[in-house]
Write an enzyme that holds these catalytic residues in place. Sequence first.
Site, PDB file in Angstrom:
ATOM      1  N   GLY A  40      -7.374   9.208   4.302  1.00 28.23           N
ATOM      2  CA  GLY A  40      -5.986   9.001   4.984  1.00 28.23           C
ATOM      3  C   GLY A  40      -5.086  10.026   4.435  1.00 28.23           C
ATOM      4  O   GLY A  40      -4.318  10.848   5.100  1.00 28.23           O
ATOM      5  N   ASP A  61     -15.831  12.813  -2.311  1.00 25.30           N
ATOM      6  CA  ASP A  61     -15.877  11.674  -1.245  1.00 25.30           C
ATOM      7  C   ASP A  61     -17.042  11.326  -1.275  1.00 25.30           C
ATOM      8  O   ASP A  61     -18.076  12.063  -0.787  1.00 25.30           O
ATOM      9  CB  ASP A  61     -15.095  11.867   0.083  1.00 25.30           C
ATOM     10  CG  ASP A  61     -14.444  10.660   0.683  1.00 25.30           C
ATOM     11  OD1 ASP A  61     -15.374   9.662   0.481  1.00 25.30           O
ATOM     12  OD2 ASP A  61     -13.424  10.422   0.731  1.00 25.30           O
ATOM     13  N   ASN A  69     -11.727   5.567  11.165  1.00 25.77           N
ATOM     14  CA  ASN A  69     -10.767   6.674  10.575  1.00 25.77           C
ATOM     15  C   ASN A  69     -10.172   7.552  11.445  1.00 25.77           C
ATOM     16  O   ASN A  69      -9.116   8.078  10.898  1.00 25.77           O
ATOM     17  CB  ASN A  69     -11.811   7.308   9.743  1.00 25.77           C
ATOM     18  CG  ASN A  69     -12.696   6.666   8.832  1.00 25.77           C
ATOM     19  OD1 ASN A  69     -13.783   7.042   8.392  1.00 25.77           O
ATOM     20  ND2 ASN A  69     -12.049   5.652   8.315  1.00 25.77           N
ATOM     21  N   LEU A  70     -10.395   7.679  12.627  1.00 22.95           N
ATOM     22  CA  LEU A  70      -9.812   8.707  13.450  1.00 22.95           C
ATOM     23  C   LEU A  70      -8.457   8.570  13.625  1.00 22.95           C
ATOM     24  O   LEU A  70      -7.611   9.450  14.213  1.00 22.95           O
ATOM     25  CB  LEU A  70     -10.382   8.851  14.824  1.00 22.95           C
ATOM     26  CG  LEU A  70     -12.359   9.152  14.578  1.00 22.95           C
ATOM     27  CD1 LEU A  70     -12.781   9.320  16.002  1.00 22.95           C
ATOM     28  CD2 LEU A  70     -12.130  10.438  13.742  1.00 22.95           C
ATOM     29  N   ASN A 130      -8.660   3.218  -4.594  1.00 25.75           N
ATOM     30  CA  ASN A 130      -8.985   2.080  -5.544  1.00 25.75           C
ATOM     31  C   ASN A 130      -8.552   2.690  -6.873  1.00 25.75           C
ATOM     32  O   ASN A 130      -8.640   3.667  -7.443  1.00 25.75           O
ATOM     33  CB  ASN A 130     -10.330   1.757  -5.706  1.00 25.75           C
ATOM     34  CG  ASN A 130     -11.365   2.776  -6.293  1.00 25.75           C
ATOM     35  OD1 ASN A 130     -11.474   2.925  -7.377  1.00 25.75           O
ATOM     36  ND2 ASN A 130     -12.062   3.598  -5.512  1.00 25.75           N
ATOM     37  N   CYS A 175       0.037   5.452 -17.948  1.00 21.72           N
ATOM     38  CA  CYS A 175       1.445   4.899 -18.343  1.00 21.72           C
ATOM     39  C   CYS A 175       1.988   4.131 -17.382  1.00 21.72           C
ATOM     40  O   CYS A 175       2.933   3.076 -17.721  1.00 21.72           O
ATOM     41  CB  CYS A 175       2.102   6.062 -18.884  1.00 21.72           C
ATOM     42  SG  CYS A 175       1.458   6.894 -20.478  1.00 21.72           S
ATOM     43  N   CYS A 189      -6.906  -0.481   3.710  1.00 19.98           N
ATOM     44  CA  CYS A 189      -6.250  -0.323   4.947  1.00 19.98           C
ATOM     45  C   CYS A 189      -6.886  -1.249   5.904  1.00 19.98           C
ATOM     46  O   CYS A 189      -6.343  -1.799   6.882  1.00 19.98           O
ATOM     47  CB  CYS A 189      -6.246   1.119   5.150  1.00 19.98           C
ATOM     48  SG  CYS A 189      -5.490   2.328   4.408  1.00 19.98           S
ATOM     49  N   CYS A 250      -0.386   3.973 -25.017  1.00 19.76           N
ATOM     50  CA  CYS A 250      -1.263   4.360 -23.841  1.00 19.76           C
ATOM     51  C   CYS A 250      -2.790   4.722 -24.308  1.00 19.76           C
ATOM     52  O   CYS A 250      -2.986   5.653 -25.229  1.00 19.76           O
ATOM     53  CB  CYS A 250      -0.772   5.511 -22.892  1.00 19.76           C
ATOM     54  SG  CYS A 250      -1.940   5.961 -21.645  1.00 19.76           S
TER      55      CYS A 250
END
Length: 256
Positions: A40, A61, A69-70, A130, A175, A189, A250
């Site tokens: 997206g 990917d 998805n379209l 994610n 951070c 989604c 960090c």
Amino acid sequence: MILSPDRLERFARHIVLPEVGGAGQAALARAHVVLVGCGGIGSPALQYLAAAGVGRLTLVDDDVVDVSNLQRQTIFTPSDIGAPKAEAAAEWVRRFDLGLEVEAVVTRVGVENAARILSGASGVLDGCDNFATRLIVSDACVNSGIPLTSAAIGRFQGQIANFAGHRADQPCYRCFVGDAFDAQDCDTCAADGVLGAMVGMVGTFAAMHAIRVLLEGHAAFGNPGYGTLHLIDGLNPAMRTMRIAKDPSCTACGGH
């Protein structure tokens, strides 16, 4: 880099901008962007990175195109259903501009391969879905000295920021979110829903932000604004910004 007459004509509207100019366009042509996630956010971001003339694109990917998805992933068509997203996205780039170099990487970014995938990048644009992958990508950017553009969306809220955690005075993505999000589970989604045009807004904003990184030191538009988070409210609509502080403790960039 000297741009050929046909490239000068193609990018004339960039070149006449004093904030970009010929030097800026040449910098874009030399640049190498790794796009993590061709969904997206990655889909519209890719369209405008390619349209800007970013010379080399690595598309990462591990998913395949699904009919659902379209509604928002605008580079795909019904004929792409079932195809690996990275490969279908690379084909889109080849049809769009033969002058660009593009590579499809059909895999998931992990600790073991992140450094290799990101090697040689001028900038990374992360639009994956994610936190675990986002943090792996961020940590790899810090370790490799690569600026990161991070973009995310949840229902009607978008978040976009540039990070340069490898610099002593700049925060990294870790951070911002901390260590608690290294797990794979997160909202999706599919579960929460998303408006296609909202994703497009975030993706194109992310492309603009990535271009700022690529033009740093080459054009007046190259002001990345590292560590400034832009929050887009698509429901009202509105936008606000907040400054992210570097965390001296960090685990990724605290020693930089």
